[in-house]
Every structure is written in C-alpha cells, then in structure tokens.
Design a protein around this motif. Structure first.
Motif, PDB file in Angstrom:
ATOM      1  N   GLN A  43      47.920  37.599  51.607  1.00  0.00           N
ATOM      2  CA  GLN A  43      47.576  38.015  50.239  1.00  0.00           C
ATOM      3  C   GLN A  43      48.698  37.700  49.258  1.00  0.00           C
ATOM      4  N   SER A  44      49.922  38.067  49.598  1.00  0.00           N
ATOM      5  CA  SER A  44      51.004  37.910  48.605  1.00  0.00           C
ATOM      6  C   SER A  44      51.231  36.432  48.306  1.00  0.00           C
ATOM      7  N   GLY A  45      50.900  35.568  49.270  1.00  0.00           N
ATOM      8  CA  GLY A  45      51.094  34.132  49.040  1.00  0.00           C
ATOM      9  C   GLY A  45      50.104  33.567  48.034  1.00  0.00           C
ATOM     10  N   MET A  46      48.949  34.217  47.892  1.00  0.00           N
ATOM     11  CA  MET A  46      47.916  33.641  47.025  1.00  0.00           C
ATOM     12  C   MET A  46      47.756  34.409  45.716  1.00  0.00           C
ATOM     13  N   LEU A  47      48.555  35.439  45.507  1.00  0.00           N
ATOM     14  CA  LEU A  47      48.327  36.256  44.308  1.00  0.00           C
ATOM     15  C   LEU A  47      49.072  35.801  43.051  1.00  0.00           C
ATOM     16  N   PRO A  48      50.216  35.121  43.143  1.00  0.00           N
ATOM     17  CA  PRO A  48      50.816  34.654  41.887  1.00  0.00           C
ATOM     18  C   PRO A  48      49.815  33.776  41.123  1.00  0.00           C
ATOM     19  N   GLY A  49      49.592  34.113  39.826  1.00  0.00           N
ATOM     20  CA  GLY A  49      48.582  33.364  39.059  1.00  0.00           C
ATOM     21  C   GLY A  49      47.208  33.979  39.195  1.00  0.00           C
ATOM     22  N   ARG A  50      47.055  34.952  40.090  1.00  0.00           N
ATOM     23  CA  ARG A  50      45.754  35.625  40.261  1.00  0.00           C
ATOM     24  C   ARG A  50      45.862  37.131  40.022  1.00  0.00           C
ATOM     25  N   ALA A  51      46.952  37.732  40.505  1.00  0.00           N
ATOM     26  CA  ALA A  51      47.108  39.192  40.323  1.00  0.00           C
ATOM     27  C   ALA A  51      47.717  39.486  38.947  1.00  0.00           C
ATOM     28  N   ALA A  52      47.343  40.654  38.430  1.00  0.00           N
ATOM     29  CA  ALA A  52      47.862  41.082  37.125  1.00  0.00           C
ATOM     30  C   ALA A  52      49.385  41.246  37.179  1.00  0.00           C
ATOM     31  N   ASP A  53      50.031  41.044  36.050  1.00  0.00           N
ATOM     32  CA  ASP A  53      51.495  41.212  35.986  1.00  0.00           C
ATOM     33  C   ASP A  53      51.908  42.599  36.485  1.00  0.00           C
ATOM     34  N   ALA A  54      51.125  43.612  36.091  1.00  0.00           N
ATOM     35  CA  ALA A  54      51.471  44.989  36.500  1.00  0.00           C
ATOM     36  C   ALA A  54      51.453  45.119  38.016  1.00  0.00           C
ATOM     37  N   PHE A  55      50.498  44.427  38.657  1.00  0.00           N
ATOM     38  CA  PHE A  55      50.403  44.503  40.118  1.00  0.00           C
ATOM     39  C   PHE A  55      51.628  43.847  40.749  1.00  0.00           C
ATOM     40  N   LEU A  56      51.967  42.655  40.276  1.00  0.00           N
ATOM     41  CA  LEU A  56      53.107  41.920  40.852  1.00  0.00           C
ATOM     42  C   LEU A  56      54.413  42.683  40.623  1.00  0.00           C
TER      43      LEU A  56
END
Ligand code: HBI
Ligand code: FE
Length: 289
Positions: A43-56
């Motif tokens: 999951q963490s590998g695919m979330l940059p550019g997909r997850a909200a800034d607050a989540f990251l």
C-alpha cells in the motif's frame, strides 16, 4: 453480520465492558508481523500521488513505516501528542453505541487480529491493517480528528432518533470511502479505499464509478454495499468543510426530512448533483450487477 467470525453481542471472555481488550502486542507471531509488512509495503508504495496529504503526513508523524504490527504503547504516545486520540484493541466489530462512545471520547477501536494470506485483497471485518493503516493516519490530522469526535457524538444522538442507518451512510461515504479535491488533483482519505490496493486504483482512475461533490443530505440518502467497490464516490473540497457541516448542522430536522425522502440507489446520479466524473458503470455491468 451473521457470517463474521468476530461479532459479539456481549463482551467476549477477557474483554472489558466497553469491548476493549489488551493488545498484548507480544502475542503476535512473526508470520502476523510479516503479513502487516507485506500489506504495508504494497500500500505505502502505491499511495504517493493517490493518498491525501493529510494521510501521508499521518503515516509520517506516527512512524507507521516501522516494521511489524504497531505496538499501541508506542503508537498512542505519538497519536496522543498529535490530537489526543488513542487506538484501543477490540476483538472485532462492536455494537454501534459502543463504537460511537469510543469515537466521542477519542478512542479508535481496532480489530486485534490480522487477515490471513487468502484474505489479502479483501475481508469484510476490519482487521488491524484496515483499522490502523486505513483509519489511524487521518486521526493525526487535527481537523479530521475533531470530525471523528463530532461523528461519534452525532452517532450517539442518532440512536435516539432511530436514524443510525442514515448516519452510517455519512461514515461510509467519508471516513471509509471518501475522496478529497486537492490543488494537485483528487486524492483518497477514506480508510476502506486506502487500505485496498485494487480500490485505491479503481476509485481514482477507473472510468466506471461516478465521482460526485459531497452533499450531506444527498450522502445520507444514498445506499451502499459492503461486498464490492463503490459505484459512487463523494468528493469533499477540504477537511474543514466536512468538520464544519457536521458541527454546524442540526441533525434533528435533517432526520425528519430524510424520513420523507426516498433512498438513492448506489450508482444513481441526481439532477441536483455536482458531478465531477460521470462513470461508465462498466464495472457494474460487467459483473452483471
Ligand atoms: N466496530 N470495531 C468496529 N469497527 C467499526 O468500524 C465499526 C464497529 N461497529 C459499528 C460500525 N463500525 C459501523 O456501524 C459504523 O457505521 C457505526
Ligand atoms: Fe473502517
């Protein structure tokens, strides 16, 4: 709910009256820690550019990249410092009133088990990966943390109006499956999406689903399913909007109005909707739904 393995109508052996149990972090096996690492890496590998800034930001603040299932003694020290929240271990799904009471008191109940390899892509009950990886990073954001408290208090009140099913939809289309419009594009903040590899891609990139601007009444009228990707995703323009609308709304007249309005089917679009993307509903047709 019948087919869930971890549903209890009275606190199970060893649980407190509020359904909490000791995490007993030492009891997790090497295999269970490896399962967390496998899910986390994917999951963490695919979330940059997909997850909200607050989540990251939450992933970073809470140091969730540390290998293995997080030890709540460490996790809660950071989470508490950030927003006064803490994660509490529970055996599985707890009754709604118990759940709301925890949220209203800044306690997030996390299932104290992790899925097995056959359930890698989906399980219906929230396990520790869905709850801690999916939900907890957003609880490190002060605005979202306050939204979840407001939701918990609203949930307790909704029980008095027999309006739980309407309020549960608000949870579903925000906390579980919410999208947010950032200046650099649509992003995911919903735990049900962000903890799922396939749905993280589907929700943002697939032409099939509709993406509709969030509207409180509209969302509370909209049915949902728990066994498949969503066909409608609702998009907020900021976490503040979510908090404001929940804190400022007097839900009592809203519940009365909802009683007079028909439910909206899971893939329908209304004339009054502000539609960001009109889906092909290909996914639904293919599957013959
Ligand atoms: N219990 N442990 C747990 N986790 C949940 O997410 C949860 C729950 N009980 C009820 C519930 N969610 C939903 O009904 C919410 O919409 C209230
Ligand atoms: Fe959840």
């Amino acid at each position: 709910m019948a087919d869930f393995q971890h549903v209890y109508d009275t606190p199970p052996e060893g649980a407190n009256a509020d359904w909490t149990i000791p995490q007993n972090w030492e009891h997790f096996s090497a295999d269970e820690h490896r399962m967390w690492d496998r899910l986390f890496a994917r999951q963490s590998g695919m979330l940059p550019g997909r997850a909200a800034d607050a989540f990251l930001r939450g992933l970073d603040v809470l140091k969730l990249s540390k290998p293995g299932i997080p030890d709540y003694r460490e996790l809660n020290a950071r989470l508490n410092a950030a927003t006064g929240w803490e994660v509490v271990a529970v055996p599985g799904l707890v009754p709604d009133d118990v759940f709301f009471d925890h949220l209203a008191n800044r306690r997030f109940p996390a299932g104290n088990f992790i899925r097995n390899p056959e359930q890698l892509d989906y399980l219906q009950e929230p396990d520790v990966f869905h709850d801690v990886f999916g939900h907890v990073p957003m609880l490190a954001d002060p605005v979202f943390a306050d939204y979840m408290v407001a939701y918990g208090k609203g949930g307790l009140r909704s029980l008095g109006f027999n309006a739980l099913d309407h309020l549960a939809r608000l949870y579903w289309y925000t906390v579980e499956f919410g999208l947010i419009e950032q200046s650099d594009g649509l992003r995911i903040y919903g735990a049900g999406i962000v903890s799922s590899y396939a749905e993280s891609i589907f929700a943002l990139e697939d032409p099939s689903p509709n993406r509709i601007a969030f509207d409180l009444l509209r969302v509370m009228r909209t049915e949902y399913r728990i066994d498949d990707f969503q066909q409608n995703y609702f998009v907020i323009s900021g976490l503040n909007d979510l908090l404001q609308v929940t804190v400022e709304t007097d839900f009592a007249p809203l519940y009365e109005k909802l009683e007079t309005l028909p439910d909206i089917a899971i893939a329908d679009i209304l004339q009054t909707d502000r539609v960001l993307t009109h889906g092909t509903q290909k996914h639904a047709q293919e599957a013959g739904r």
